[in-house]
Motif scaffolding. Sequence first.
Motif, PDB file in Angstrom:
ATOM      1  N   MET A 116      24.130 -64.309 -98.877  1.00  0.00           N
ATOM      2  CA  MET A 116      24.834 -64.241-100.154  1.00  0.00           C
ATOM      3  C   MET A 116      24.804 -65.603-100.834  1.00  0.00           C
ATOM      4  SD  MET A 116      26.537 -62.156-102.185  1.00  0.00           S
ATOM      5  CE  MET A 116      25.538 -62.937-103.444  1.00  0.00           C
ATOM      6  N   TRP A 119      19.894 -60.080-102.222  1.00  0.00           N
ATOM      7  CA  TRP A 119      20.711 -60.808-101.247  1.00  0.00           C
ATOM      8  C   TRP A 119      22.168 -60.371-101.303  1.00  0.00           C
ATOM      9  CZ3 TRP A 119      17.652 -61.796 -97.844  1.00  0.00           C
ATOM     10  CH2 TRP A 119      16.486 -62.548 -97.978  1.00  0.00           C
ATOM     11  N   GLU A 120      22.649 -59.995-102.494  1.00  0.00           N
ATOM     12  CA  GLU A 120      24.026 -59.499-102.570  1.00  0.00           C
ATOM     13  C   GLU A 120      24.163 -58.176-101.823  1.00  0.00           C
ATOM     14  OE1 GLU A 120      27.397 -57.223-103.726  1.00  0.00           O
ATOM     15  OE2 GLU A 120      25.378 -56.719-104.395  1.00  0.00           O
ATOM     16  N   THR A 142      30.573 -65.008-100.724  1.00  0.00           N
ATOM     17  CA  THR A 142      30.170 -65.876 -99.613  1.00  0.00           C
ATOM     18  C   THR A 142      31.384 -66.270 -98.776  1.00  0.00           C
ATOM     19  OG1 THR A 142      28.306 -66.765-100.885  1.00  0.00           O
ATOM     20  CG2 THR A 142      29.067 -68.062 -99.010  1.00  0.00           C
ATOM     21  N   ALA A 145      29.371 -64.363-106.702  1.00  0.00           N
ATOM     22  CA  ALA A 145      28.576 -64.585-105.491  1.00  0.00           C
ATOM     23  C   ALA A 145      29.244 -65.603-104.572  1.00  0.00           C
ATOM     24  CB  ALA A 145      27.168 -65.046-105.870  1.00  0.00           C
ATOM     25  N   SER A 151      24.193 -58.624 -98.082  1.00  0.00           N
ATOM     26  CA  SER A 151      25.508 -58.982 -97.541  1.00  0.00           C
ATOM     27  C   SER A 151      26.452 -57.784 -97.544  1.00  0.00           C
ATOM     28  CB  SER A 151      26.109 -60.140 -98.340  1.00  0.00           C
ATOM     29  OG  SER A 151      26.438 -59.745 -99.659  1.00  0.00           O
TER      30      SER A 151
END
Length: 513
Positions: free
Chosen positions: A191, A30-31, A102, A98, A34
């Motif tokens: 993120m 997910w990082e 975001t 994280a 993003s």
Amino acid sequence: MSQNTTDEFFKNPVLGHPAGLFVLFFTEMWERFSYYGMRALLVLFLTSSLAKGGWAWSIEDAMALYGTYTMSVYFTPVIGGFLADRYLGYRWAVVLGALAMTLGHASMAVETPLFLYIGIGFLIIGNGLFKPNMTSIISNAYHNHPEKKDGAYSMYYMGVNAGAFLGIMLCGYIGEKISWSWGFGLAGVFMLCGMLQFYFTQDIFGDIGLKPTAASKQESKDKAAAENTPANVVRDRIIAVLIFSVFTVFFWASFEQAGGSMTIFAEKFTQRELFGNSASLFKIADALLTIVPLIIITYVLIKLFRQTFKKYATGNIILSVSFVIIWGIVIWKVGREYASATTEVPATWFGILNSLFIVGFAPAFSKWWESKYNLSGPMKFGLGLTLLGLGFGFLAYGSMGITADSVVRVSMFWLIAAYLFHTLGELCISPVGLSYVSKLVPAAWIGIMFGVYYLFIGMGNKLAGSMGGMIETITAQYSLTTFFLIFTVVPIGAGLIMIMLSPLMKKLMHGVK
């Protein structure tokens, strides 16, 4: 870190690796979703005309910002690694990083100059806290299993590129076709999902990555003393890490053209409008390329659920909700494209090829590195740089005849071939580099040295922006082929030098394989 901790971590395997590795797999996925989703859009957004909702920047200015940003996200891990080693612990560094990222993506979605720079600032800070400490958790978890590290980092790298694949595909598509703000904003949503999933599942790591205490710091010192590695061997291994690091500069200065000059090549000089049977075939291929990798990743998710759901329900529920959202967006995208009367391949679409090839080839490379045919680290680096240069050779050949004022558009084949060879080269260098840093560096220095390694990658990224910004100048004075030939010759030359240095590197590494 005790023997019991790593033994516990290796219980309940998923696809031959600990379940905890796949918690990191999805967090990093997910990082990277993003990061690469935003990266795919940044230069296109800045250089697009005002009529298309962009800011009409020059390519040189856009690439300068791109290079500075990508450099900075690799410079700050030095600080992030130090803070985690001394004060925060790896886990809290990941969570805070994280959260900062975001906020960064949310800021960029506002689409004003002030919030663009605020957003980039948050992303730089967040990445510094996040990036070195994810890899440090793996390094500590596999401390007593060094023979499995190359395979573990290759599997982890599959998660990295699964996220990149989805991010470029979805953020790029929505940004180009719907709204730049929606594209930037979507990156932030996932993120946040990654951060929450990690936070609620972190107990799976036992005491790995907790805040350092006086006792744990003393344990690290005792461990370093117990290793009893002579000072000259430590020195030699650090020199080996620095040599690897220098050659990563050559790699990333060329590889990171993907977010700049190669995207510009896709937008301006690649035939992307398809008709008739070609359009129909592309829609089918694009649907398969979108859905099949997502099915594979979902299969990995289900395997993880079976091992961890009872004990870590909250984290797994968050992860499952994020996948439901992804599937919804994918089904919407495929349906929208099938209903469309025209077919124009988005310029950002080609960026997914790197990630797609990674997902396809990473398991095979992981097996290769664990087999008797495994290559030494220097040979892997030399091979990777050579493959990268050959990829640019396809672009140099395919762009023959294109000048600054040319209206020629060439086949998509050249970009596809380039991304394939770039990916094969990347698999020989990027995950392997992380593995060798973790094996060559004393345990007490892991976080900081990962930061130093990323610092060199940052230099390569800045060079990528500076050199990529010269595409118009070199094309005007010479040709586009000349521009891509530079990126053909330099990596191949560096690769051959690294191969020649292989005997020296083996001596410096003192038995580390």
